[in-house]
Design an enzyme around this catalytic site. Structure first.
Site, PDB file in Angstrom:
ATOM      1  N   GLU A   7      41.516  42.670  32.534  1.00 23.15           N
ATOM      2  CA  GLU A   7      41.929  44.015  32.104  1.00 23.15           C
ATOM      3  C   GLU A   7      41.028  45.121  32.651  1.00 23.15           C
ATOM      4  O   GLU A   7      40.707  46.059  31.932  1.00 23.15           O
ATOM      5  CB  GLU A   7      41.937  44.088  30.570  1.00 23.15           C
TER       6      GLU A   7
HETATM    7  C1  TNX Z   1      43.148  40.523  25.562  1.00 28.47           C
HETATM    8  S1  TNX Z   1      42.634  37.950  26.765  1.00 28.47           S
HETATM    9  C2  TNX Z   1      41.827  40.453  25.954  1.00 28.47           C
HETATM   10  C3  TNX Z   1      40.767  40.714  24.969  1.00 28.47           C
HETATM   11  C4  TNX Z   1      41.321  41.052  23.614  1.00 28.47           C
HETATM   12  C5  TNX Z   1      42.498  40.152  23.325  1.00 28.47           C
HETATM   13  C6  TNX Z   1      43.048  40.304  21.951  1.00 28.47           C
HETATM   14  C7  TNX Z   1      41.627  38.736  27.568  1.00 28.47           C
HETATM   15  C8  TNX Z   1      41.052  38.059  28.702  1.00 28.47           C
HETATM   16  N1  TNX Z   1      41.392  40.002  27.176  1.00 28.47           N
HETATM   17  O1  TNX Z   1      39.940  41.754  25.438  1.00 28.47           O
HETATM   18  O2  TNX Z   1      40.332  40.884  22.668  1.00 28.47           O
HETATM   19  O3  TNX Z   1      43.501  40.426  24.262  1.00 28.47           O
HETATM   20  O4  TNX Z   1      44.011  39.325  21.680  1.00 28.47           O
END
Ligand code: TNX
Length: 503
Positions: free
Chosen positions: A307
Site C-alpha cells: 500500500e
Molecule cells: C491492509 S494487508 C494492510 C494493513 C491493514 C490491514 C487491515 C496489508 C499488507 N496491509 O496495513 O492493517 O489491511 O486489515
C-alpha cells in the site's frame, strides 16, 4: 454431531488410529526424556489437570525421545497403549508430538484423567506455518507476545512475523536512530497507549519463540506505512499524500487526517512514504536492517512494501530493489508483501507474501509471480480467508470487514496452492495475519485469532487429502480444544458453528 472414534486432534495428523479406552494419568505417572521437552510436558499437564508428573531417568510411563531415524523434519510418531512413547524426528518433532499428546489428555466424568489410546504418525505438509501479530497499530508487551507464541505453537505454527512499524508507531529500539522509540512509540491507533521493545525484550521474545520452535520474522514496513518515522526524523519522510479514499474513510470513522511530524492515530493507509532520492534514507534502512539482523537468528527480514500509494511507481521500483539488496547484504533473505513484485529488480530470492483475494484481483497475481520468476517463493495470506482481523459476523464487536466476513467455516475452506498460477513447489506455506487496528489487548487479539488460526494450522500442516480434512470432522475436533484453551486462559471466541466440548 458426536463422532465417537474421532481422535480430537487439530491439525489432523497424517495417520491416526484410535485404540480402546484410555491410559489413566495420575500423580504417580512418570515421564522421561530430554530436559526441555520433559519440563514443557510436565508444566502443561499440571496447568490442565493439576497433576504433576514426576521426571525420572530410565523406565517411565511416558517416554519422550528424539530419533534421527524418523524420516521427516518436524515429524513425530506417538503411541498411547499401556505406556506412552513420543519419538520426534528432531526437537521440533518431539515438541509437536507433545502438543498432540496434550490434545489426547482428557478428563473423565468422575474427574479422573487419562490419555486416549492412539497410534499417530505425523509430519507437516508445509514447512512454513506462520502467524503475524501487528504490534504497531496497538502495542502488546513481552508477556502477551509470549502467551500468543504458546497458544499458536501448540497448533504447530513455526513462524512468528512481528509487524514492528507502521504509521501509528515504531516498536523496536534501534541504537543508531534512538528517537524512533523516544518520539514515535508513545501512542497507538485511536490514541491508545503505545510502547516498544528494548533490544533485551526483543531477544526475550526470540528466545521464547525458539523454545517453542518458532522463528521470528521482524518486519519494518517500507517505503509506505512510515508516518511514525517522520515523527522521529522528519527529514526521512515526505509530506502526507491525502487521497480521496483516505479523506472519506477518515470522515466516516471520525478519525483525524495525518499531519507531517505529528503522531497519527487514525487507521488510514497509503499516505506516507520515505524519501526515495535521499541517500540518508538508505543509511537509515541499512542501520535498521543491520541492527535487526544482529538480534534475529532466523533467516528472514521483512521490508513491507504494501500500500505504498503515496510513492510514485518509478520511485517504488528503485526503493524495492535497494531495500531488498540491503537485506541480502546483511546476510538475510528479504520478505515483502506482494506489491513489491511490481518492481523489476527486487533482489533474487526475495520471498513474497500474497495478501490478495483467493480470486486474485487486478495485478496481484502478476506481482506475486514475479517473486517466483526471480528465484524466490511465496507465502500465502489470502485476505478473504486467512486475515484474522476480519469479523466473524457483521455484528462481531472486534475486527474489520474490508476483505470479507470470515466465519470459521470460511477460514477453513481454501487451498493455498489453488490461488495463483505458479508451481506448487513455489508455495512455502501459509501465514495468517492479525492486524490490530481494533484490538487493544491480547485478550481481544485472542478472540479474533482463536479458533480461526486453528483452521489455518490445519491447512498448513495436514495432508490435503487426509480423510479427516473435511469441515464436519474439523468442527468436531476443534470443539475438543475448548478445555485446553480454557486451561491456558486463551480467550477464544465460542463461535456457534462449533460444538464446543466441556471436557
Ligand atoms: C491492509 S494487508 C494492510 C494493513 C491493514 C490491514 C487491515 C496489508 C499488507 N496491509 O496495513 O492493517 O489491511 O486489515
Amino acid at each position: 454431531m458426536v463422532l465417537p472414534h474421532l481422535l480430537p486432534l487439530v491439525p489432523a495428523p497424517v495417520t491416526a488410529t484410535a485404540g480402546e479406552g484410555r491410559m489413566p494419568l495420575t500423580a504417580a505417572s512418570s515421564v522421561s526424556g530430554p530436559a526441555a521437552a520433559t519440563a514443557q510436558l510436565i508444566d502443561a499437564v499440571a496447568r490442565r489437570s493439576g497433576i504433576r508428573l514426576s521426571s525420572v531417568e530410565g523406565d517411565a510411563d511416558i517416554a519422550l525421545r528424539v530419533d534421527g531415524a524418523v524420516a521427516n523434519a518436524e515429524g513425530y510418531g506417538l503411541t498411547v497403549g499401556e505406556r506412552v512413547e513420543v519419538v520426534g524426528a528432531d526437537e521440533a518433532g518431539l515438541f509437536y508430538g507433545i502438543q498432540t499428546l496434550l490434545q489426547l489428555l482428557r478428563e473423565d466424568e468422575d474427574g479422573s484423567w487419562g490419555l486416549l489410546r492412539a497410534t499417530v504418525a505425523d509430519a507437516p505438509r508445509f514447512s512454513r506455518r506462520g502467524v503475524m501479530l501487528d504490534v504497531a497499530r496497538h502495542f502488546f508487551g513481552v508477556d502477551g507476545v509470549k502467551k500468543f507464541i504458546d497458544a499458536t505453537s501448540a497448533l504447530k505454527f513455526n513462524h512468528l512475523h512481528l509487524h514492528l512499524s507502521d504509521d501509528q508507531g515504531w516498536r523496536i529500539h534501534i541504537d543508531s536512530w534512538p528517537k524512533l522509540t523516544e518520539l514515535a512509540a508513545t501512542t497507538s491507533a485511536n490514541g491508545d497507549p503505545g510502547g516498544f521493545y528494548s533490544k533485551d525484550d526483543y531477544r526475550e521474545i526470540v528466545a521464547h519463540a525458539a523454545s517453542r520452535h518458532m522463528i521470528v520474522i521482524p518486519e519494518i514496513d517500507l517505503p509506505g506505512h512510515t508516518h511514525a518515522i517522520g515523527v522521529a526524523y522528519p527529514e526521512l519522510v515526505e509530506a502526507p499524500v491525502l487521497n480521496d479514499g483516505l479523506i472519506s474513510e477518515s470522515a466516516r470513522l471520525g478519525q483525524p487526517l495525518p499531519v507531517a511530524g505529528e503522531t497519527y492515530i487514525g487507521w488510514g493507509v497509503g499516505h506516507s512514504s520515505v524519501r526515495i532520492h535521499e541517500e540518508r534514507t538508505y543509511d537509515f534502512v541499512r542501520d535498521v536492517v543491520r541492527e535487526l539482523a544482529e538480534m534475529t537468528p532466523g533467516p528472514y527480514i521483512h521490508v513491507g512494501g504494501d500500500e505504498s500509494l503515496g510513492t510514485p511507481q518509478a520511485d517504488f521500483d528503485l526503493f524495492a530493489a535497494r531495500a531488498t539488496e540491503i537485506v541480502v547484504a546483511a546476510g538475510k533473505t528479504p520478505v515483502a508483501w506482494h506489491e513489491m513484485g511490481s518492481a523489476a529488480d527486487i533482489a533474487e530470492g526475495t520471498v513474497g507474501q500474497y495478501w490478495g483475494n483467493t480470486t486474485p484481483q487486478g495485478t496481484h497475481a502478476e506481482e506475486a509471480a514475479q517473486f517466483v520468476a526471480r528465484g524466490g517463493a511465496l507465502i500465502m495470506s489470502a485476505s478473504n480467508v486467512a486475515y484474522l482481523d476480519m469479523k466473524y459476523t457483521p455484528e462481531f464487536p472486534l475486527g474489520l470487514d474490508w476483505a470479507a466476513i470470515i466465519d470459521v467455516r470460511a477460514a477453513y475452506d481454501w487451498e493455498p496452492t489453488a490461488v495463483l498460477d505458479v508451481p506448487a513447489t513455489a508455495i512455502l506455506g501459509v501465514e495468517t495475519p492479525l492486524w490490530s487496528e481494533t484490538t487493544r489487548t491480547i485478550s481481544e487479539v485472542e478472540q479474533l485469532v482463536f479458533p480461526r488460526a486453528a483452521a489455518q494450522a490445519e491447512i498448513a500442516w495436514s495432508p490435503q487429502t487426509a480423510p479427516e480434512r473435511t469441515w464436519d470432522s474439523f468442527r468436531a475436533r476443534l470443539g475438543a480444544l475448548a478445555p485446553l484453551w480454557k486451561a491456558e486462559g486463551v480467550d477464544f471466541h465460542p463461535s456457534p458453528e462449533i460444538p464446543w466440548s466441556a471436557r
